[in-house]
Each structure stands twice: as structure tokens, then as C-alpha cells.
Design a protein around this motif. Structure first.
Motif, PDB file in Angstrom:
ATOM      1  N   MET A  79       0.829  -1.206   0.000  1.00 62.15           N
ATOM      2  CA  MET A  79       0.000   0.000   0.000  1.00 62.15           C
ATOM      3  C   MET A  79       0.867   1.261   0.000  1.00 62.15           C
ATOM      4  O   MET A  79       0.601   2.210  -0.733  1.00 62.15           O
ATOM      5  CB  MET A  79      -0.913   0.004   1.240  1.00 62.15           C
ATOM      6  N   VAL A  80       1.898   1.259   0.831  1.00 57.58           N
ATOM      7  CA  VAL A  80       2.816   2.408   0.884  1.00 57.58           C
ATOM      8  C   VAL A  80       3.464   2.605  -0.480  1.00 57.58           C
ATOM      9  O   VAL A  80       3.503   3.727  -1.008  1.00 57.58           O
ATOM     10  CB  VAL A  80       3.891   2.206   1.984  1.00 57.58           C
ATOM     11  N   THR A  81       3.947   1.529  -1.081  1.00 56.47           N
ATOM     12  CA  THR A  81       4.597   1.613  -2.388  1.00 56.47           C
ATOM     13  C   THR A  81       3.636   2.135  -3.445  1.00 56.47           C
ATOM     14  O   THR A  81       4.000   2.978  -4.273  1.00 56.47           O
ATOM     15  CB  THR A  81       5.147   0.230  -2.791  1.00 56.47           C
ATOM     16  N   ARG A  82       2.400   1.645  -3.407  1.00 65.76           N
ATOM     17  CA  ARG A  82       1.391   2.088  -4.390  1.00 65.76           C
ATOM     18  C   ARG A  82       1.136   3.583  -4.268  1.00 65.76           C
ATOM     19  O   ARG A  82       1.074   4.291  -5.272  1.00 65.76           O
ATOM     20  CB  ARG A  82       0.089   1.296  -4.179  1.00 65.76           C
ATOM     21  N   TRP A  83       0.988   4.079  -3.044  1.00 60.63           N
ATOM     22  CA  TRP A  83       0.723   5.505  -2.859  1.00 60.63           C
ATOM     23  C   TRP A  83       1.959   6.353  -3.163  1.00 60.63           C
ATOM     24  O   TRP A  83       1.839   7.484  -3.635  1.00 60.63           O
ATOM     25  CB  TRP A  83       0.154   5.779  -1.470  1.00 60.63           C
ATOM     26  N   GLN A  84       3.150   5.817  -2.944  1.00 56.84           N
ATOM     27  CA  GLN A  84       4.364   6.539  -3.335  1.00 56.84           C
ATOM     28  C   GLN A  84       4.416   6.682  -4.850  1.00 56.84           C
ATOM     29  O   GLN A  84       4.788   7.742  -5.368  1.00 56.84           O
ATOM     30  CB  GLN A  84       5.616   5.819  -2.816  1.00 56.84           C
ATOM     31  N   THR A  85       4.027   5.621  -5.555  1.00 61.72           N
ATOM     32  CA  THR A  85       3.982   5.664  -7.021  1.00 61.72           C
ATOM     33  C   THR A  85       2.955   6.680  -7.506  1.00 61.72           C
ATOM     34  O   THR A  85       3.237   7.483  -8.403  1.00 61.72           O
ATOM     35  CB  THR A  85       3.660   4.264  -7.590  1.00 61.72           C
ATOM     36  N   LEU A  86       1.767   6.655  -6.911  1.00 64.77           N
ATOM     37  CA  LEU A  86       0.731   7.617  -7.297  1.00 64.77           C
ATOM     38  C   LEU A  86       1.174   9.051  -7.009  1.00 64.77           C
ATOM     39  O   LEU A  86       0.896   9.962  -7.791  1.00 64.77           O
ATOM     40  CB  LEU A  86      -0.582   7.314  -6.569  1.00 64.77           C
ATOM     41  N   LYS A  87       1.885   9.240  -5.902  1.00 65.89           N
ATOM     42  CA  LYS A  87       2.375  10.580  -5.566  1.00 65.89           C
ATOM     43  C   LYS A  87       3.364  11.062  -6.623  1.00 65.89           C
ATOM     44  O   LYS A  87       3.301  12.217  -7.065  1.00 65.89           O
ATOM     45  CB  LYS A  87       3.025  10.577  -4.181  1.00 65.89           C
ATOM     46  N   LYS A  88       4.264  10.180  -7.054  1.00 68.09           N
ATOM     47  CA  LYS A  88       5.219  10.546  -8.112  1.00 68.09           C
ATOM     48  C   LYS A  88       4.485  10.880  -9.409  1.00 68.09           C
ATOM     49  O   LYS A  88       4.855  11.819 -10.123  1.00 68.09           O
ATOM     50  CB  LYS A  88       6.231   9.430  -8.341  1.00 68.09           C
ATOM     51  N   GLN A  89       3.441  10.112  -9.700  1.00 68.39           N
ATOM     52  CA  GLN A  89       2.655  10.388 -10.901  1.00 68.39           C
ATOM     53  C   GLN A  89       1.950  11.741 -10.789  1.00 68.39           C
ATOM     54  O   GLN A  89       1.868  12.486 -11.770  1.00 68.39           O
ATOM     55  CB  GLN A  89       1.633   9.270 -11.139  1.00 68.39           C
ATOM     56  N   ALA A  90       1.461  12.057  -9.615  1.00 70.94           N
ATOM     57  CA  ALA A  90       0.811  13.356  -9.407  1.00 70.94           C
ATOM     58  C   ALA A  90       1.828  14.488  -9.525  1.00 70.94           C
ATOM     59  O   ALA A  90       1.537  15.536 -10.109  1.00 70.94           O
ATOM     60  CB  ALA A  90       0.122  13.397  -8.045  1.00 70.94           C
ATOM     61  N   GLU A  91       3.030  14.274  -9.000  1.00 70.50           N
ATOM     62  CA  GLU A  91       4.087  15.280  -9.110  1.00 70.50           C
ATOM     63  C   GLU A  91       4.437  15.540 -10.569  1.00 70.50           C
ATOM     64  O   GLU A  91       4.725  16.669 -10.955  1.00 70.50           O
ATOM     65  CB  GLU A  91       5.343  14.831  -8.346  1.00 70.50           C
ATOM     66  N   GLY A  92       4.418  14.483 -11.382  1.00 64.34           N
ATOM     67  CA  GLY A  92       4.756  14.598 -12.797  1.00 64.34           C
ATOM     68  C   GLY A  92       3.582  15.021 -13.666  1.00 64.34           C
ATOM     69  O   GLY A  92       3.726  15.175 -14.875  1.00 64.34           O
ATOM     70  N   GLY A  93       2.408  15.169 -13.069  1.00 68.42           N
ATOM     71  CA  GLY A  93       1.237  15.581 -13.829  1.00 68.42           C
ATOM     72  C   GLY A  93       0.522  14.445 -14.534  1.00 68.42           C
ATOM     73  O   GLY A  93      -0.412  14.680 -15.289  1.00 68.42           O
ATOM     74  N   GLU A  94       0.949  13.203 -14.280  1.00 67.86           N
ATOM     75  CA  GLU A  94       0.304  12.048 -14.920  1.00 67.86           C
ATOM     76  C   GLU A  94      -0.991  11.667 -14.226  1.00 67.86           C
ATOM     77  O   GLU A  94      -1.880  11.095 -14.837  1.00 67.86           O
ATOM     78  CB  GLU A  94       1.247  10.845 -14.894  1.00 67.86           C
ATOM     79  N   PHE A  95      -1.085  11.925 -12.930  1.00 67.28           N
ATOM     80  CA  PHE A  95      -2.267  11.598 -12.146  1.00 67.28           C
ATOM     81  C   PHE A  95      -2.932  12.913 -11.761  1.00 67.28           C
ATOM     82  O   PHE A  95      -2.351  13.742 -11.079  1.00 67.28           O
ATOM     83  CB  PHE A  95      -1.870  10.802 -10.902  1.00 67.28           C
ATOM     84  N   ARG A  96      -4.137  13.102 -12.257  1.00 68.64           N
ATOM     85  CA  ARG A  96      -4.854  14.355 -12.016  1.00 68.64           C
ATOM     86  C   ARG A  96      -6.256  14.061 -11.519  1.00 68.64           C
ATOM     87  O   ARG A  96      -6.847  13.038 -11.853  1.00 68.64           O
ATOM     88  CB  ARG A  96      -4.954  15.161 -13.299  1.00 68.64           C
ATOM     89  N   LEU A  97      -6.774  14.986 -10.747  1.00 68.28           N
ATOM     90  CA  LEU A  97      -8.136  14.877 -10.233  1.00 68.28           C
ATOM     91  C   LEU A  97      -8.852  16.204 -10.388  1.00 68.28           C
ATOM     92  O   LEU A  97      -8.221  17.264 -10.352  1.00 68.28           O
ATOM     93  CB  LEU A  97      -8.124  14.528  -8.741  1.00 68.28           C
ATOM     94  N   ASP A  98     -10.169  16.121 -10.513  1.00 65.21           N
ATOM     95  CA  ASP A  98     -10.998  17.308 -10.459  1.00 65.21           C
ATOM     96  C   ASP A  98     -10.727  18.006  -9.128  1.00 65.21           C
ATOM     97  O   ASP A  98     -10.578  17.344  -8.091  1.00 65.21           O
ATOM     98  CB  ASP A  98     -12.473  16.905 -10.571  1.00 65.21           C
ATOM     99  N   GLU A  99     -10.662  19.316  -9.141  1.00 70.03           N
ATOM    100  CA  GLU A  99     -10.282  20.059  -7.937  1.00 70.03           C
ATOM    101  C   GLU A  99     -11.218  19.786  -6.758  1.00 70.03           C
ATOM    102  O   GLU A  99     -10.759  19.553  -5.632  1.00 70.03           O
ATOM    103  CB  GLU A  99     -10.238  21.559  -8.239  1.00 70.03           C
ATOM    104  N   GLU A 100     -12.514  19.802  -6.976  1.00 66.74           N
ATOM    105  CA  GLU A 100     -13.461  19.598  -5.873  1.00 66.74           C
ATOM    106  C   GLU A 100     -13.375  18.174  -5.328  1.00 66.74           C
ATOM    107  O   GLU A 100     -13.352  17.966  -4.119  1.00 66.74           O
ATOM    108  CB  GLU A 100     -14.891  19.911  -6.318  1.00 66.74           C
TER     109      GLU A 100
END
Length: 136
Positions: free
Chosen positions: A15-36
Motif C-alpha cells: 500500500m505504501v509503495t502504491r501511494w508513493q507511485t501515485l504521488k510521483k505520478q501526481a508530481e509529474g502531472g500524470e495523475f490528475r483529479l478534479d479540484e473539488e
């Protein structure tokens, strides 16, 4: 008292590894979410993190046990239960701290994901504004 279920530690680390990966993707702009949606998810993750952190703060007190008697086997039991509360490899405090880490990663990831979306939206809006200014 039951011992740790085999694989629990591996599941938590996954779980930690998965969220670290998602965080890196968010930092790189690959993982995005609607603001609200991202804000609500981030707020919920923060509430979870705070609640679990309060549990960590009080769980250490569980190691102070009494009432087991004076027999050596009673003392062994008391020591075993104390380790299950804190300082043992499979202690409640350790598990709770891992949960705090996951909730913190979740919160930060959601914040990054909405930040990148907001940046992307602002960039697109700026380009559109420049195009419209050129048409005038």
C-alpha cells in the motif's frame, strides 16, 4: 493472543509503495483529479490521518499493564501483551504508524493531483486568452 497474519506486513508495504507511485505520478502531472473531488478526498485523508495519529498517541499507554499476578508465567504474559501494544515487531503502535504514513501519502497525493490539474487548467486558459487576444 493471535500472531500476525502472514502477509499483513507485505500488504501494508504494498500500500505504501502504491501511494508513493501515485504521488510521483501526481508530481509529474500524470495523475490528475478534479479540484473539488481531490479536495474532498484530501480532506477525508487528513481526517483519517489525524484520527489514527490520535490512536498512536494513546496506544503506547497500553504497554503499562497490571493485574497479571506474581507468577513467572503471568509476568511472561504481561510482557507479551506489552510488546503487542508498543515496541514489538507486530505492535499496535507500529501498525498505526504505518497507517498514518499511508494516509499522509494519500492526502499529499490528492493535493498534488488537484494542483497539477489546476496548473493545467490555468495554462490552457492562458493559451486560450492569448489566442483570443490575437483575433481582436
Amino acid at each position: 493472543m493471535s500472531e500476525s497474519v502472514p502477509g499483513e506486513e507485505a500488504q501494508m508495504q504494498a500500500m505504501v509503495t502504491r501511494w508513493q507511485t501515485l504521488k510521483k505520478q501526481a508530481e509529474g502531472g500524470e495523475f490528475r483529479l478534479d479540484e473539488e473531488i481531490g479536495k474532498q478526498l484530501s480532506d477525508h485523508a487528513e481526517r483519517m490521518r489525524s484520527a489514527v495519529q490520535r490512536m498512536v498517541d494513546t496506544a503506547g499507554d497500553l504497554q503499562h499493564l497490571a493485574g497479571f499476578g506474581t507468577l513467572s508465567s503471568a509476568e511472561d504474559l504481561r510482557a507479551k501483551f506489552a510488546l503487542k501494544a508498543d515496541k514489538g515487531n507486530d505492535s499496535a503502535v507500529k501498525r498505526l504508524q504505518q497507517s498514518v504514513e499511508v494516509a499522509t501519502l494519500m492526502r499529499d497525493t490528492y493535493k498534488l493531483a488537484i494542483g497539477k490539474l489546476t496548473e493545467s487548467d490555468q495554462s490552457a486558459a492562458d493559451r486560450l486568452a492569448q489566442l483570443n487576444m490575437g483575433d481582436s
